[in-house]
Design an enzyme around this catalytic site. Sequence first.
Site, mmCIF file in Angstrom:
data_model
loop_
_atom_site.group_PDB
_atom_site.id
_atom_site.type_symbol
_atom_site.label_atom_id
_atom_site.label_comp_id
_atom_site.label_asym_id
_atom_site.label_seq_id
_atom_site.Cartn_x
_atom_site.Cartn_y
_atom_site.Cartn_z
ATOM 1 C CE LYS A 98 -8.912 -10.712 -40.370
ATOM 2 N NZ LYS A 98 -10.195 -10.824 -39.606
ATOM 3 C CB SER A 99 -5.445 -3.242 -40.059
ATOM 4 O OG SER A 99 -5.218 -3.513 -41.415
ATOM 5 C CG ASN A 109 -6.778 -10.834 -20.145
ATOM 6 O OD1 ASN A 109 -6.679 -12.020 -19.825
ATOM 7 N ND2 ASN A 109 -6.154 -9.867 -19.493
ATOM 8 C CB THR A 134 -11.440 -3.769 -37.276
ATOM 9 O OG1 THR A 134 -10.682 -3.910 -38.455
ATOM 10 C CG2 THR A 134 -12.520 -2.727 -37.437
ATOM 11 N NE ARG A 174 -1.447 -7.600 -38.235
ATOM 12 C CZ ARG A 174 -2.045 -8.751 -37.973
ATOM 13 N NH1 ARG A 174 -3.318 -8.922 -38.343
ATOM 14 N NH2 ARG A 174 -1.418 -9.731 -37.347
ATOM 15 C CB SER A 209 -4.577 -11.587 -40.764
ATOM 16 O OG SER A 209 -5.706 -11.535 -39.945
ATOM 17 C CG HIS A 268 -12.982 -2.832 -43.417
ATOM 18 N ND1 HIS A 268 -12.024 -2.714 -42.442
ATOM 19 C CD2 HIS A 268 -13.677 -3.960 -43.118
ATOM 20 C CE1 HIS A 268 -12.143 -3.721 -41.582
ATOM 21 N NE2 HIS A 268 -13.135 -4.486 -41.971
ATOM 22 C CB THR A 293 -3.851 -8.447 -23.376
ATOM 23 O OG1 THR A 293 -4.703 -9.295 -22.608
ATOM 24 C CG2 THR A 293 -3.255 -7.367 -22.493
HETATM 25 P P1 A3P Z 1 -4.327 -12.503 -36.946
HETATM 26 O O1 A3P Z 1 -5.219 -13.194 -37.926
HETATM 27 O O2 A3P Z 1 -2.969 -12.225 -37.517
HETATM 28 O O3 A3P Z 1 -4.250 -13.220 -35.637
HETATM 29 P P2 A3P Z 1 -9.575 -7.195 -37.788
HETATM 30 O O4 A3P Z 1 -10.250 -7.041 -36.466
HETATM 31 O O5 A3P Z 1 -9.228 -5.894 -38.437
HETATM 32 O O6 A3P Z 1 -10.282 -8.148 -38.671
HETATM 33 O O7 A3P Z 1 -8.124 -7.832 -37.483
HETATM 34 C C1 A3P Z 1 -8.020 -9.149 -36.989
HETATM 35 C C2 A3P Z 1 -6.585 -9.384 -36.584
HETATM 36 O O8 A3P Z 1 -6.313 -8.647 -35.384
HETATM 37 C C3 A3P Z 1 -6.326 -10.863 -36.269
HETATM 38 O O9 A3P Z 1 -4.956 -11.079 -36.630
HETATM 39 C C4 A3P Z 1 -6.555 -10.878 -34.767
HETATM 40 O O10 A3P Z 1 -5.980 -11.980 -34.103
HETATM 41 C C5 A3P Z 1 -5.856 -9.559 -34.390
HETATM 42 N N1 A3P Z 1 -6.235 -9.076 -33.061
HETATM 43 C C6 A3P Z 1 -7.470 -8.876 -32.552
HETATM 44 N N2 A3P Z 1 -7.387 -8.475 -31.262
HETATM 45 C C7 A3P Z 1 -6.068 -8.427 -30.963
HETATM 46 C C8 A3P Z 1 -5.329 -8.115 -29.762
HETATM 47 N N3 A3P Z 1 -5.934 -7.788 -28.616
HETATM 48 N N4 A3P Z 1 -3.979 -8.173 -29.825
HETATM 49 C C9 A3P Z 1 -3.339 -8.525 -30.956
HETATM 50 N N5 A3P Z 1 -3.978 -8.848 -32.114
HETATM 51 C C10 A3P Z 1 -5.334 -8.796 -32.102
#
Ligand code: A3P
Length: 300
Positions: free
Chosen positions: A51-52, A232, A54, A131, A139, A109, A229
């Site tokens: 959740k950082s 997008n 990836t 993160r 998250s 991970h 972004t």
């Molecule tokens: P949130 O649950 O806080 O929205 P991972 O890919 O490591 O599992 O992390 C998922 C987290 O990254 C989610 O956070 C997701 O929304 C966020 N994320 C993915 N793409 C993103 C982007 N382009 N900009 C900002 N956050 C993004």
Amino acid sequence: MEINEGPTPEHELIPHRGFKLIRGTHDPDDVDQIYHLDIQDSDVFVVTYPKSGTIWMQQILLLLEAQGDVSAISGLSKHSNADIIPWIEVKGHRQAFIVAPSPRLRVTHLQHHFLPAALNHKKGKVIYVARNPKDVLVSYFHFHKLANMLETPKDFDDFFEKFMRGDVFGSSWFEHVKTWYTHREDMNMLFITYEEMIQDLQSAIHRISVFLGKDLSDDQLTSVVTHSTFHNMKKIPQASYEQVPGELLNHHQGRFMRKGTIGDWKNHFTVAQNERFDEVFHREMKDFPLSFIWDIRDIQ
Ligand code: A3P
């Protein structure tokens, strides 16, 4: 919300050499073999605690490879970008890595001690994305409801305790970030934070591009930024994991691309939880010069 009575066998975490794996998703013997992999200089590993950011990094790397041409990557994967940049630790993926064509781009991970030893001799490249752990916790809580391979949390308080104990896949956030950070000089590593990417995506992508030795024009770099972004990526099914099969992600429980911001923990933590978290954070991180941005208002 559906409440699980307890971990079913496929939700079970397997403690393995100081780390927790997921039964069914990972095979401990296979994970142990990752250490011995031959590494090429063109190999890139994106390392994250879950959740950082990836999948954000998957999209950025694919776009950098395609020099910003989003149409060139749109048809590459059946379900998601993870078809092309998979997790090395998932069953069967190590074998696929061995025979994959260069450049081999992977995410993981895993803790540092599992990764190919050759990385510590400056073969290949590592991008570590960290993160702020309060937002990671939140998250991850929501992701546990979505991910069928993980146990659905009883409630937020219960998950908070599990996270603080490191009783989740990925184990302790503190151990993860500290160990990787400690080894950053041993390897070709770019250490970057989710918050830096939120704050200035253009600069972050420029740093990543330079680190990977890419030579993109300003327009190409701008295109990478545009298509990575949050807004997008949400519109691109492969980038946002909308087409990951239902047996892995229960799409009725929420979206992988959930909030994509800094500070959502303020909507979840109680005052007491926050005080406890701060106390643990200061104790654990006192010798590490890492600072995090905890609130989106601090960068606006
Ligand atoms: P949130 O649950 O806080 O929205 P991972 O890919 O490591 O599992 O992390 C998922 C987290 O990254 C989610 O956070 C997701 O929304 C966020 N994320 C993915 N793409 C993103 C982007 N382009 N900009 C900002 N956050 C993004």
